[in-house]
Design a protein around this motif. Sequence first.
Motif, PDB file in Angstrom:
ATOM      1  N   GLY A  61       0.815  -1.214   0.000  1.00 26.19           N
ATOM      2  CA  GLY A  61       0.000   0.000   0.000  1.00 26.19           C
ATOM      3  C   GLY A  61       0.843   1.256   0.000  1.00 26.19           C
ATOM      4  N   ALA A  62       1.921   1.249   0.787  1.00 25.84           N
ATOM      5  CA  ALA A  62       2.821   2.407   0.807  1.00 25.84           C
ATOM      6  C   ALA A  62       3.441   2.626  -0.559  1.00 25.84           C
ATOM      7  N   ALA A  63       3.837   1.517  -1.231  1.00 24.14           N
ATOM      8  CA  ALA A  63       4.416   1.645  -2.570  1.00 24.14           C
ATOM      9  C   ALA A  63       3.395   2.209  -3.544  1.00 24.14           C
ATOM     10  N   GLY A  64       2.152   1.693  -3.481  1.00 22.91           N
ATOM     11  CA  GLY A  64       1.109   2.192  -4.379  1.00 22.91           C
ATOM     12  C   GLY A  64       0.808   3.655  -4.152  1.00 22.91           C
ATOM     13  N   ILE A  65       0.739   4.059  -2.886  1.00 22.69           N
ATOM     14  CA  ILE A  65       0.487   5.463  -2.557  1.00 22.69           C
ATOM     15  C   ILE A  65       1.606   6.347  -3.083  1.00 22.69           C
ATOM     16  N   MET A  66       2.850   5.910  -2.904  1.00 26.58           N
ATOM     17  CA  MET A  66       3.984   6.728  -3.330  1.00 26.58           C
ATOM     18  C   MET A  66       4.048   6.855  -4.844  1.00 26.58           C
ATOM     19  N   ALA A  80       1.463   6.611  -6.970  1.00 31.51           N
ATOM     20  CA  ALA A  80       0.352   7.466  -7.392  1.00 31.51           C
ATOM     21  C   ALA A  80       0.624   8.929  -7.055  1.00 31.51           C
ATOM     22  N   ALA A  81       1.136   9.173  -5.848  1.00 33.41           N
ATOM     23  CA  ALA A  81       1.431  10.550  -5.454  1.00 33.41           C
ATOM     24  C   ALA A  81       2.513  11.159  -6.330  1.00 33.41           C
ATOM     25  N   GLY A 118      -3.387   0.858  -2.652  1.00 34.05           N
ATOM     26  CA  GLY A 118      -2.749   2.126  -2.304  1.00 34.05           C
ATOM     27  C   GLY A 118      -2.779   3.106  -3.459  1.00 34.05           C
ATOM     28  N   PHE A 119      -2.490   2.615  -4.655  1.00 31.89           N
ATOM     29  CA  PHE A 119      -2.508   3.477  -5.836  1.00 31.89           C
ATOM     30  C   PHE A 119      -3.914   4.018  -6.083  1.00 31.89           C
ATOM     31  N   ALA A 120      -4.922   3.129  -6.005  1.00 30.26           N
ATOM     32  CA  ALA A 120      -6.303   3.545  -6.254  1.00 30.26           C
ATOM     33  C   ALA A 120      -6.772   4.568  -5.222  1.00 30.26           C
ATOM     34  N   LEU A 121      -6.401   4.352  -3.956  1.00 33.50           N
ATOM     35  CA  LEU A 121      -6.801   5.285  -2.900  1.00 33.50           C
ATOM     36  C   LEU A 121      -6.221   6.672  -3.151  1.00 33.50           C
ATOM     37  N   MET A 122      -4.911   6.746  -3.420  1.00 26.45           N
ATOM     38  CA  MET A 122      -4.291   8.046  -3.642  1.00 26.45           C
ATOM     39  C   MET A 122      -4.784   8.688  -4.925  1.00 26.45           C
TER      40      MET A 122
END
Length: 259
Positions: free
Chosen positions: A48-53, A55-56, A247-251
């Motif tokens: 999730g952290a990787a996906g968020i980063m 996407a951000a 994580g990517f979808a959330l961000m």
Amino acid sequence: MAWLMSLPAWRQALLATLFTYGMTAAGAAFSLVSGRCSPKVLNAMQGGAAGIMVAASFFSLLLPAAEWLEGSPAWKEGAVLAAGFLAGALFIFLSGRFLEGREAYAEENKRRGALTCFAMTLHNIPEGFAVGVAFGSACGEAGALVSAVMLAVGIGIQNFPEGLCVAVPLRGQGFSAGKAFFWGQLSGIVEVFAGVLGALAVGLISSLLPWALAFSAGAMIAVSCAELVPACMQEGKSGALLGIAGGFALMMFLDVFLG
């Protein structure tokens, strides 16, 4: 709103970035009550952290940098984005090599945690600048001030899962609850200083902001690809892929919805 408009721009930016920092700290506070994570939960959190980063890096950093450069020649826009991105990736590469040689970070998990916090901190500096520039450019206009407030609210909401995804994996990797929270919230405190600086030096920061945004994007992609994704894939591809996609979808949703 009238009270907020009566304040100088730097105080407006200070209040706004204290809110965005508070949201990071609130996310990191989950490490105080979550205890040690199971391997499956930790795996999903790292994904999730990787996906968020990732996407951000695009939605919060590269895309705004490109929008900031609108009106410039295409070659200049591309050169700024590429040079800033590569500089950020090189910075993380050199930082990783440096940490590998430090006894305190000889353990792989500690080095990974330090780099993740490092990348999130770099990501938060241009976000703080952006908030400060928005308030500094408002010049007392109600419409521009509302836009600056909404920008701060959007960044604050995005910061909650970012703080969580820095602190909780650290807790699972053996950090004490206090240390995991400390490093998680620390990644957001820089927004306060960057926001005040941005409001006080609107002209200078405006010219540097695209470089800072692209630099932070390169740093976050480098950490995601070199540390987080390989680590979570080793523990199980299914959970890692679900975490990365989630994580990517959330961000992506937060960035697009909060605009």
